[in-house]
Design a protein around this motif. Sequence first.
Motif, PDB file in Angstrom:
ATOM      1  N   PRO A   1       0.851  -1.198   0.000  1.00 26.25           N
ATOM      2  CA  PRO A   1       0.000   0.000   0.000  1.00 26.25           C
ATOM      3  C   PRO A   1       0.887   1.250   0.000  1.00 26.25           C
ATOM      4  CG  PRO A   1       0.047  -1.006   2.185  1.00 26.25           C
ATOM      5  CD  PRO A   1       0.810  -1.923   1.269  1.00 26.25           C
ATOM      6  N   ASP A   2       0.511   2.233  -0.791  1.00 18.84           N
ATOM      7  CA  ASP A   2       1.271   3.481  -0.869  1.00 18.84           C
ATOM      8  C   ASP A   2       0.311   4.667  -0.832  1.00 18.84           C
ATOM      9  OD1 ASP A   2       3.252   5.404  -1.270  1.00 18.84           O
ATOM     10  OD2 ASP A   2       3.353   5.062  -3.439  1.00 18.84           O
ATOM     11  N   PRO A   3      -0.390   4.837   0.297  1.00 22.61           N
ATOM     12  CA  PRO A   3      -1.411   5.896   0.361  1.00 22.61           C
ATOM     13  C   PRO A   3      -0.835   7.303   0.204  1.00 22.61           C
ATOM     14  CG  PRO A   3      -1.040   4.946   2.537  1.00 22.61           C
ATOM     15  CD  PRO A   3      -0.285   4.095   1.556  1.00 22.61           C
ATOM     16  N   SER A   4       0.441   7.487   0.503  1.00 24.83           N
ATOM     17  CA  SER A   4       1.056   8.811   0.369  1.00 24.83           C
ATOM     18  C   SER A   4       1.607   9.062  -1.031  1.00 24.83           C
ATOM     19  CB  SER A   4       2.183   8.977   1.393  1.00 24.83           C
ATOM     20  OG  SER A   4       1.654   8.914   2.700  1.00 24.83           O
ATOM     21  N   GLY A   5       1.571   8.052  -1.882  1.00 22.96           N
ATOM     22  CA  GLY A   5       2.035   8.209  -3.255  1.00 22.96           C
ATOM     23  C   GLY A   5       3.534   8.434  -3.372  1.00 22.96           C
ATOM     24  N   LEU A   6       4.317   7.744  -2.539  1.00 24.64           N
ATOM     25  CA  LEU A   6       5.770   7.906  -2.603  1.00 24.64           C
ATOM     26  C   LEU A   6       6.376   7.306  -3.866  1.00 24.64           C
ATOM     27  CD1 LEU A   6       6.985   7.190   1.053  1.00 24.64           C
ATOM     28  CD2 LEU A   6       6.560   9.387  -0.049  1.00 24.64           C
ATOM     29  N   PHE A   7       5.845   6.187  -4.337  1.00 27.53           N
ATOM     30  CA  PHE A   7       6.418   5.553  -5.514  1.00 27.53           C
ATOM     31  C   PHE A   7       6.275   6.475  -6.719  1.00 27.53           C
ATOM     32  CE2 PHE A   7       5.359   1.421  -3.239  1.00 27.53           C
ATOM     33  CZ  PHE A   7       6.678   1.156  -2.901  1.00 27.53           C
ATOM     34  N   ASN A   8       7.406   6.795  -7.339  1.00 26.93           N
ATOM     35  CA  ASN A   8       7.395   7.698  -8.489  1.00 26.93           C
ATOM     36  C   ASN A   8       8.273   7.197  -9.636  1.00 26.93           C
ATOM     37  OD1 ASN A   8      10.004   8.189  -7.590  1.00 26.93           O
ATOM     38  ND2 ASN A   8       9.613  10.276  -6.931  1.00 26.93           N
ATOM     39  N   SER A   9       8.728   5.937  -9.539  1.00 23.25           N
ATOM     40  CA  SER A   9       9.625   5.389 -10.550  1.00 23.25           C
ATOM     41  C   SER A   9       9.406   3.880 -10.641  1.00 23.25           C
ATOM     42  CB  SER A   9      11.073   5.697 -10.156  1.00 23.25           C
ATOM     43  OG  SER A   9      11.978   5.241 -11.128  1.00 23.25           O
ATOM     44  N   SER A  10       9.757   3.302 -11.783  1.00 28.93           N
ATOM     45  CA  SER A  10       9.604   1.859 -12.015  1.00 28.93           C
ATOM     46  C   SER A  10       8.155   1.434 -11.766  1.00 28.93           C
ATOM     47  CB  SER A  10      10.554   1.048 -11.124  1.00 28.93           C
ATOM     48  OG  SER A  10      11.882   1.446 -11.336  1.00 28.93           O
TER      49      SER A  10
END
Length: 132
Positions: A84-93
């Motif tokens: 889960p990434d509710p803060s939207g940290l993933f920005n690559s791949s």
Amino acid sequence: MERSGVEESKSPSELIDGRIAELGDWRGEMLGRLRALIKEADPDVTEEWKWRGVPVWEDAGMICTGETYKAVVKLTFAKGAALPDPSGLFNSSLEGNTRRAIDFREGEEIDAEALKALVRAAAALNKLKAKR
């Protein structure tokens, strides 16, 4: 894992210390800060040194890697697509079915609590899969 020369006599943690020091710029500072947050989030995390120079953090399996490039420090979460990434940290791949990454650029703020939540979720997922 094969190591040669000086690397053979050093622990993975010492090698990561060396990488942070040798960078000597914002990337070293960023990698050091990210490393500290990973350890805060999961006191049981172990450090590895793989693929001829990539810091890796593990707990019941790989949590993430810390790669340094000219313009970014990249944390790649091995099973990021399942987290889960509710803060939207993933920005690559973002295109793959398994990994997800976060690219940190010079001067960017780190959302420490969101990052620690991702690390804890990754460790929990590893432990859940290990029980099966």
